[in-house]
Design a protein around this motif. Structure first.
Motif, short mmCIF file in Angstrom:
data_model
loop_
_atom_site.label_atom_id
_atom_site.label_comp_id
_atom_site.label_asym_id
_atom_site.label_seq_id
_atom_site.Cartn_x
_atom_site.Cartn_y
_atom_site.Cartn_z
N VAL A 183 4.37 8.89 -11.01
CA VAL A 183 4.88 7.83 -11.88
C VAL A 183 3.73 7.12 -12.59
O VAL A 183 3.84 6.71 -13.75
N THR A 184 2.61 6.99 -11.88
CA THR A 184 1.43 6.36 -12.46
C THR A 184 0.20 7.01 -11.86
O THR A 184 0.30 7.93 -11.04
N THR A 185 -0.97 6.56 -12.28
CA THR A 185 -2.23 7.12 -11.78
C THR A 185 -3.15 6.00 -11.33
O THR A 185 -2.95 4.82 -11.67
N VAL A 186 -4.17 6.37 -10.58
CA VAL A 186 -5.15 5.38 -10.13
C VAL A 186 -5.85 4.74 -11.33
O VAL A 186 -6.07 3.52 -11.37
N ARG B 109 -6.45 7.41 -4.29
CA ARG B 109 -7.52 8.25 -4.81
C ARG B 109 -7.57 9.62 -4.14
O ARG B 109 -8.23 10.54 -4.64
N SER B 110 -6.88 9.73 -2.99
CA SER B 110 -6.84 11.02 -2.30
C SER B 110 -5.82 11.97 -2.92
O SER B 110 -5.78 13.15 -2.56
N VAL B 111 -4.99 11.47 -3.84
CA VAL B 111 -3.98 12.31 -4.49
C VAL B 111 -4.64 13.11 -5.61
O VAL B 111 -5.35 12.54 -6.45
N PRO B 112 -4.42 14.42 -5.66
CA PRO B 112 -4.99 15.24 -6.75
C PRO B 112 -4.52 14.75 -8.12
O PRO B 112 -3.37 14.34 -8.28
N VAL B 113 -5.40 14.81 -9.09
CA VAL B 113 -5.07 14.32 -10.44
C VAL B 113 -5.29 15.45 -11.44
O VAL B 113 -6.14 15.37 -12.33
N GLU B 114 -4.49 16.49 -11.30
CA GLU B 114 -4.65 17.65 -12.17
C GLU B 114 -4.33 17.30 -13.62
O GLU B 114 -5.00 17.73 -14.54
N GLU B 115 -3.25 16.50 -13.81
CA GLU B 115 -2.85 16.16 -15.18
C GLU B 115 -3.90 15.34 -15.87
O GLU B 115 -4.18 15.50 -17.05
N ASP B 116 -4.51 14.40 -15.11
CA ASP B 116 -5.53 13.54 -15.71
C ASP B 116 -6.73 14.38 -16.16
O ASP B 116 -7.34 14.13 -17.19
N GLU B 117 -7.08 15.39 -15.33
CA GLU B 117 -8.21 16.22 -15.68
C GLU B 117 -7.94 17.03 -16.95
O GLU B 117 -8.81 17.19 -17.80
N GLU B 118 -6.68 17.53 -17.08
CA GLU B 118 -6.33 18.28 -18.29
C GLU B 118 -6.41 17.40 -19.51
O GLU B 118 -6.89 17.81 -20.57
N GLU B 119 -5.92 16.14 -19.37
CA GLU B 119 -5.98 15.22 -20.52
C GLU B 119 -7.43 14.92 -20.92
O GLU B 119 -7.77 14.80 -22.07
N THR B 120 -8.29 14.78 -19.87
CA THR B 120 -9.69 14.48 -20.14
C THR B 120 -10.36 15.62 -20.88
O THR B 120 -11.12 15.44 -21.84
N PRO C 57 0.82 -1.23 0.00
CA PRO C 57 0.00 0.00 0.00
C PRO C 57 0.84 1.27 0.00
O PRO C 57 0.52 2.24 -0.69
N VAL C 58 1.92 1.27 0.78
CA VAL C 58 2.79 2.45 0.84
C VAL C 58 3.48 2.67 -0.51
O VAL C 58 3.54 3.80 -1.02
N ALA C 59 3.99 1.59 -1.11
CA ALA C 59 4.66 1.71 -2.40
C ALA C 59 3.70 2.18 -3.48
O ALA C 59 4.05 3.04 -4.32
N THR C 60 2.49 1.65 -3.48
CA THR C 60 1.48 2.06 -4.47
C THR C 60 1.14 3.54 -4.32
O THR C 60 1.07 4.29 -5.31
N TYR C 61 0.94 3.96 -3.08
CA TYR C 61 0.61 5.37 -2.83
C TYR C 61 1.74 6.30 -3.27
O TYR C 61 1.50 7.35 -3.87
N LEU C 62 2.98 5.89 -2.98
CA LEU C 62 4.13 6.72 -3.35
C LEU C 62 4.25 6.85 -4.87
O LEU C 62 4.59 7.92 -5.38
N LEU C 63 4.00 5.76 -5.59
CA LEU C 63 4.06 5.82 -7.05
C LEU C 63 3.02 6.79 -7.61
O LEU C 63 3.29 7.54 -8.55
N ILE C 64 1.83 6.77 -7.01
CA ILE C 64 0.78 7.67 -7.46
C ILE C 64 1.11 9.11 -7.06
O ILE C 64 0.95 10.04 -7.84
#
Length: 252
Positions: free
Chosen positions: A185-188, A236-247, A174-181
């Motif tokens: 490095v990656t997104t949810v 999912r608590s991490v902001p996803v500004e880049e994803d929103e711009e792509e959308t 869980p910690v590694a997954t959260y850190l990657l997001i």
């Protein structure tokens, strides 16, 4: 020479600080080891209880090497000393790198550091109280009736320590997954699409680091996958500004 001194001085200072913190960590481990050494045999009996409780009548653990009765408890005591000393070792590591971090990074790093330690210990507890009894119950029940189960104490210790480490690291998912997001490095969304591959990868990892039977592999793979889902949920608590711009760009 005058141009080199300002560059060399900080480097030497950091190396001296690193050496001092490493020495402190080693000293604490040795102190814990010295305190536990008198209980070495009792600690080994405690670690071996999951197997000894399931051995058929007339069976027992054995020592096939001359020095095993001394070395096996000694090795276990040292391993436990390192495990007990992990919080202090991580504290020394944190004290060394913390001055180079921003305040926001420290705010995120401290909870992750604490949770990683707790999760590592939870993984070891899960292996001892749940996995080992199930594995040994399976192993001792499927063998031929004419074969007497008598496991070497050193081989048993190596087996148990390997599982402890495997499950301790597994519970860090869980910690590694959260850190990657968090690091971008990656997104949810990306990890969610790769969920079938992650599920398959958990079984591959379980096959590589557990005994060669499907029972042990499953006991490691299933918690790995569930912990991945926990990390995905936390991400999912991490902001996803880049994803929103792509959308928005794709809609345009």
């Amino acid at each position: 020479m005058s141009h080199e001194e300002p560059t060399q001085a900080p480097l030497v200072t950091h190396l001296i600080e690193l050496r001092n913190r490493l020495l402190k960590s080693v000293l604490v481990v040795l102190i814990i080891f010295a305190g536990l050494y008198s209980l070495a045999n009792e600690l080994y009996l405690f670690i071996s209880e999951p197997l000894r409780a399931l051995l058929p009548e007339g069976s027992s653990l054995i020592a096939t090497e001359v020095a095993s009765p001394f070395l096996a408890p000694l090795k276990l005591t040292f391993a436990l000393a390192v495990l007990v000393g992990i919080p202090y070792i991580l504290y020394q590591a944190w004290s060394f790198i913390a001055p180079a971090l921003y305040k926001e990074e420290k705010t995120v790093a401290i909870p992750l550091l604490i949770s990683s330690v707790i999760l590592f210990y939870c993984g070891i507890a899960f292996a001892y109280f749940i996995v080992l009894p199930l594995i040994f119950g399976f192993f001792t029940s499927v063998g031929p009736g004419e074969v007497t189960v008598m496991t070497d104490i050193n081989n048993y210790l190596n087996f148990v320590l390997k599982l402890f480490f495997a499950f301790g690291v597994t519970f860090e998912i869980p910690v590694a997954t959260y850190l990657l997001i968090k690091a971008g490095v990656t997104t949810v969304a990306s990890l969610s699409k790769k969920r079938p591959y992650v599920f398959l990868g958990c079984f591959v990892v379980g096959m590589l680091i557990t005994p060669p039977d499907i029972f042990s592999q499953t006991l490691l793979a299933i918690p790995m996958w569930l912990l991945f889902e926990v990390g995905l949920f936390a991400g999912r608590s991490v902001p996803v500004e880049e994803d929103e711009e792509e959308t928005e760009a794709s809609k345009a």
